[in-house]
Design a protein around this motif. Structure first.
Motif, mmCIF file in Angstrom:
data_model
loop_
_atom_site.group_PDB
_atom_site.id
_atom_site.type_symbol
_atom_site.label_atom_id
_atom_site.label_comp_id
_atom_site.label_asym_id
_atom_site.label_seq_id
_atom_site.Cartn_x
_atom_site.Cartn_y
_atom_site.Cartn_z
ATOM 1 N N VAL A 12 43.064 35.404 31.383
ATOM 2 C CA VAL A 12 41.952 35.101 31.284
ATOM 3 C C VAL A 12 41.590 34.263 31.614
ATOM 4 O O VAL A 12 42.190 32.606 31.958
ATOM 5 C CB VAL A 12 41.400 34.658 29.526
ATOM 6 N N PHE A 13 40.521 33.825 32.962
ATOM 7 C CA PHE A 13 40.250 32.982 33.079
ATOM 8 C C PHE A 13 39.389 32.439 32.722
ATOM 9 O O PHE A 13 38.661 32.288 32.255
ATOM 10 C CB PHE A 13 39.242 33.708 34.959
ATOM 11 N N GLU A 14 39.310 31.108 32.820
ATOM 12 C CA GLU A 14 38.049 30.211 31.339
ATOM 13 C C GLU A 14 36.797 30.293 32.368
ATOM 14 O O GLU A 14 35.558 30.395 31.214
ATOM 15 C CB GLU A 14 38.648 29.031 31.309
ATOM 16 N N ALA A 15 36.412 30.408 33.936
ATOM 17 C CA ALA A 15 35.439 30.423 34.138
ATOM 18 C C ALA A 15 35.678 31.620 35.487
ATOM 19 O O ALA A 15 36.616 32.003 35.842
ATOM 20 C CB ALA A 15 34.716 29.481 34.894
ATOM 21 N N PRO A 16 34.652 33.232 35.749
ATOM 22 C CA PRO A 16 34.833 33.912 36.384
ATOM 23 C C PRO A 16 35.024 32.841 37.619
ATOM 24 O O PRO A 16 34.529 32.026 38.853
ATOM 25 C CB PRO A 16 33.002 34.406 36.494
ATOM 26 N N LYS A 18 35.910 34.446 42.025
ATOM 27 C CA LYS A 18 35.471 35.291 42.633
ATOM 28 C C LYS A 18 35.980 36.444 43.522
ATOM 29 O O LYS A 18 35.847 37.126 43.835
ATOM 30 C CB LYS A 18 34.827 34.473 44.434
ATOM 31 N N ARG A 19 37.227 36.727 44.072
ATOM 32 C CA ARG A 19 38.143 37.255 43.642
ATOM 33 C C ARG A 19 39.639 36.992 43.434
ATOM 34 O O ARG A 19 40.124 36.218 43.709
ATOM 35 C CB ARG A 19 37.780 37.509 45.298
ATOM 36 N N LEU A 20 39.951 37.972 43.467
ATOM 37 C CA LEU A 20 41.583 37.808 42.787
ATOM 38 C C LEU A 20 42.075 39.036 43.880
ATOM 39 O O LEU A 20 41.971 40.213 43.873
ATOM 40 C CB LEU A 20 41.595 38.433 41.607
ATOM 41 N N ILE A 21 43.645 38.548 44.085
ATOM 42 C CA ILE A 21 44.578 39.219 45.216
ATOM 43 C C ILE A 21 45.571 39.081 45.066
ATOM 44 O O ILE A 21 46.363 38.114 45.009
ATOM 45 C CB ILE A 21 44.497 38.587 46.643
ATOM 46 N N GLN A 22 46.370 40.286 44.960
ATOM 47 C CA GLN A 22 48.007 40.263 44.072
ATOM 48 C C GLN A 22 48.725 40.851 44.570
ATOM 49 O O GLN A 22 48.226 42.267 45.258
ATOM 50 C CB GLN A 22 47.634 40.175 42.708
ATOM 51 N N SER A 23 50.138 40.610 44.813
ATOM 52 C CA SER A 23 51.706 41.357 45.073
ATOM 53 C C SER A 23 52.295 41.887 43.966
ATOM 54 O O SER A 23 52.793 40.556 43.209
ATOM 55 C CB SER A 23 52.214 40.836 46.145
ATOM 56 N N HIS A 24 52.888 42.541 43.929
ATOM 57 C CA HIS A 24 53.060 43.275 42.758
ATOM 58 C C HIS A 24 55.027 44.489 43.510
ATOM 59 O O HIS A 24 54.540 45.121 43.835
ATOM 60 C CB HIS A 24 52.435 44.362 41.918
ATOM 61 N N ARG A 25 55.826 43.587 42.673
ATOM 62 C CA ARG A 25 57.263 44.877 42.600
ATOM 63 C C ARG A 25 57.384 44.898 41.519
ATOM 64 O O ARG A 25 58.477 44.153 40.806
ATOM 65 C CB ARG A 25 58.038 43.640 43.072
ATOM 66 N N GLY A 67 34.905 39.612 42.462
ATOM 67 C CA GLY A 67 34.539 38.514 41.230
ATOM 68 C C GLY A 67 32.842 39.589 40.758
ATOM 69 O O GLY A 67 32.699 40.236 41.737
ATOM 70 N N PRO A 68 32.413 38.260 39.975
ATOM 71 C CA PRO A 68 33.442 37.677 39.337
ATOM 72 C C PRO A 68 34.102 38.316 38.679
ATOM 73 O O PRO A 68 34.544 39.441 37.457
ATOM 74 C CB PRO A 68 32.230 37.188 38.040
ATOM 75 N N VAL A 69 35.579 37.857 38.083
ATOM 76 C CA VAL A 69 36.469 38.063 36.662
ATOM 77 C C VAL A 69 36.765 36.740 36.241
ATOM 78 O O VAL A 69 37.060 36.048 35.958
ATOM 79 C CB VAL A 69 37.586 38.356 38.048
ATOM 80 N N THR A 70 37.017 37.174 35.048
ATOM 81 C CA THR A 70 37.004 36.574 33.986
ATOM 82 C C THR A 70 38.858 36.633 33.083
ATOM 83 O O THR A 70 39.115 36.007 32.968
ATOM 84 C CB THR A 70 35.979 36.989 32.940
ATOM 85 N N GLU A 71 38.635 38.276 33.352
ATOM 86 C CA GLU A 71 40.246 38.848 32.859
ATOM 87 C C GLU A 71 40.962 39.829 33.420
ATOM 88 O O GLU A 71 40.222 40.818 34.322
ATOM 89 C CB GLU A 71 39.820 39.354 31.389
ATOM 90 N N ILE A 249 54.893 39.617 39.587
ATOM 91 C CA ILE A 249 53.948 39.683 40.472
ATOM 92 C C ILE A 249 53.348 37.851 41.014
ATOM 93 O O ILE A 249 53.658 37.103 40.535
ATOM 94 C CB ILE A 249 53.005 39.264 38.861
ATOM 95 N N ARG A 250 52.714 38.511 42.232
ATOM 96 C CA ARG A 250 52.535 36.753 42.559
ATOM 97 C C ARG A 250 51.033 37.026 43.242
ATOM 98 O O ARG A 250 50.316 38.440 43.364
ATOM 99 C CB ARG A 250 52.780 36.427 44.102
ATOM 100 N N GLY A 251 50.705 36.040 43.479
ATOM 101 C CA GLY A 251 48.729 36.173 43.518
ATOM 102 C C GLY A 251 48.395 34.936 44.196
ATOM 103 O O GLY A 251 49.160 33.874 43.689
ATOM 104 N N VAL A 252 47.092 35.105 44.065
ATOM 105 C CA VAL A 252 46.022 33.882 44.696
ATOM 106 C C VAL A 252 44.187 34.835 44.177
ATOM 107 O O VAL A 252 44.529 35.838 43.822
ATOM 108 C CB VAL A 252 45.742 33.853 46.088
ATOM 109 N N VAL A 253 43.706 33.631 43.459
ATOM 110 C CA VAL A 253 42.271 33.876 42.800
ATOM 111 C C VAL A 253 41.863 33.048 44.276
ATOM 112 O O VAL A 253 41.789 31.840 44.561
ATOM 113 C CB VAL A 253 42.375 33.819 41.344
ATOM 114 N N GLU A 254 40.016 33.159 44.630
ATOM 115 C CA GLU A 254 39.384 32.285 44.741
ATOM 116 C C GLU A 254 38.349 31.913 44.240
ATOM 117 O O GLU A 254 37.637 32.823 43.230
ATOM 118 C CB GLU A 254 38.785 33.962 46.331
ATOM 119 N N GLY A 255 38.167 30.490 43.780
ATOM 120 C CA GLY A 255 37.265 29.615 43.331
ATOM 121 C C GLY A 255 38.638 29.337 42.297
ATOM 122 O O GLY A 255 39.373 29.834 41.606
#
Length: 277
Positions: A12-16, A18-25, A67-71, A249-255
């Protein structure tokens, strides 16, 4: 043993963002100790990207969401049939040589204190088998690091955990890997799930343990947190050099945004249910 898993990870992101990218194992591989009866990873509206099986035998899948991604929620559910093989990883297909797992990372780097612990654990075991030496190292970790939540951080190293004398399964696993490397035994970090009994520890979310390479047997699991080798209560997900490298789970968010992470795991077997949050 037939084990059912439901594992929900929610960001859950406090503010939206722009983009979310994750790598899942998040997909367990079949081997002699586990057979996958059903398994699903639900990422909602996220777009699935490239997927591949790496040299260690683990399936990796990338996902992204604009995005916008809030959750963002990831729901893992499945049923696995397990068998107690005394921790031995049989019938598992991988291409990475065991010697690659003599590589230390920041989390598992040896120090004088870790070398002293390894030497004390192996005192009197000159000429003993690799398996006996591995068991001695695992016992030493359990004696040196008391299981206690909230005492360490995700970035805590093996050396720091040993100095504090307390930690969680991640810390105990890092210390065991460090000791194994000092003893010239290949070792790696393993993630998975544990169907916990009353005297089990470390099943609050996904569990962690180490695998050490023993000639003639191959990879053998050692759960220093519970003082045992993985049995039918364990589901193996994947592995890496340390907790960061082996993270499911590994990942990065833009914003930039402050995030809240919520995790719940339910493990069911034979009509019994456990829920950890």
């Amino acid at each position: 043993m037939r084990l059912s898993v439901r594992h929900v990870t929610r960001y859950v992101f406090e503010a939206p963002v722009k983009r979310l990218i994750q790598s899942h194992r998040l997909w367990p591989s079949e081997h002699g100790g586990q057979r996958i009866l059903s398994w699903q990873v639900d990422t909602g509206a996220a777009n699935a990207g490239a997927g591949f099986r790496d040299g260690a035998g683990d399936w990796t899948q990338t996902v992204s969401m604009k995005g916008p991604v809030t959750e963002f929620a990831i729901t893992v559910s499945g049923v696995v049939e397990t068998e107690d093989l005394s921790g031995v990883l049989r019938g598992y297909r991988e291409q990475v040589p065991a010697s690659a797992y003599l590589t230390s990372t920041r989390a598992t780097a040896p120090t004088v204190e870790l070398r002293t612990l390894a030497a004390d654990a192996l005192d009197g075991l000159d000429g003993a088998s690799t398996l006996d030496r591995a068991h001695a190292l695992a016992r030493a970790v359990r004696d040196a690091i008391a299981y206690a939540g909230g005492r360490t951080e995700p970035a805590t190293t093996a050396a720091e955990a040993l100095e504090g004398g307390q930690g969680v399964c991640q810390d105990q696993t890092h210390v065991l890997i460090a000791l194994a490397h000092i003893a010239d035994i290949p070792a790696r970090y393993v993630t998975g799930y544990l169907f916990a009994t009353e005297d089990s520890v470390g099943a609050e979310a996904s569990h962690a343990w180490a695998e050490l390479f023993v000639g003639g047997l191959g990879w053998v699991g050692f759960d220093a947190a519970n003082g045992c080798c993985p049995d039918a209560r364990y589901i193996r997900l994947g592995s890496g050099f340390d907790a960061s490298d082996g993270a499911p789970i590994r990942g990065v968010v833009e914003g930039a945004a402050t995030e809240t992470l919520e995790v719940s795991v339910a493990v069911t077997q034979g009509g019994q249910q456990q829920v950890q949050q």
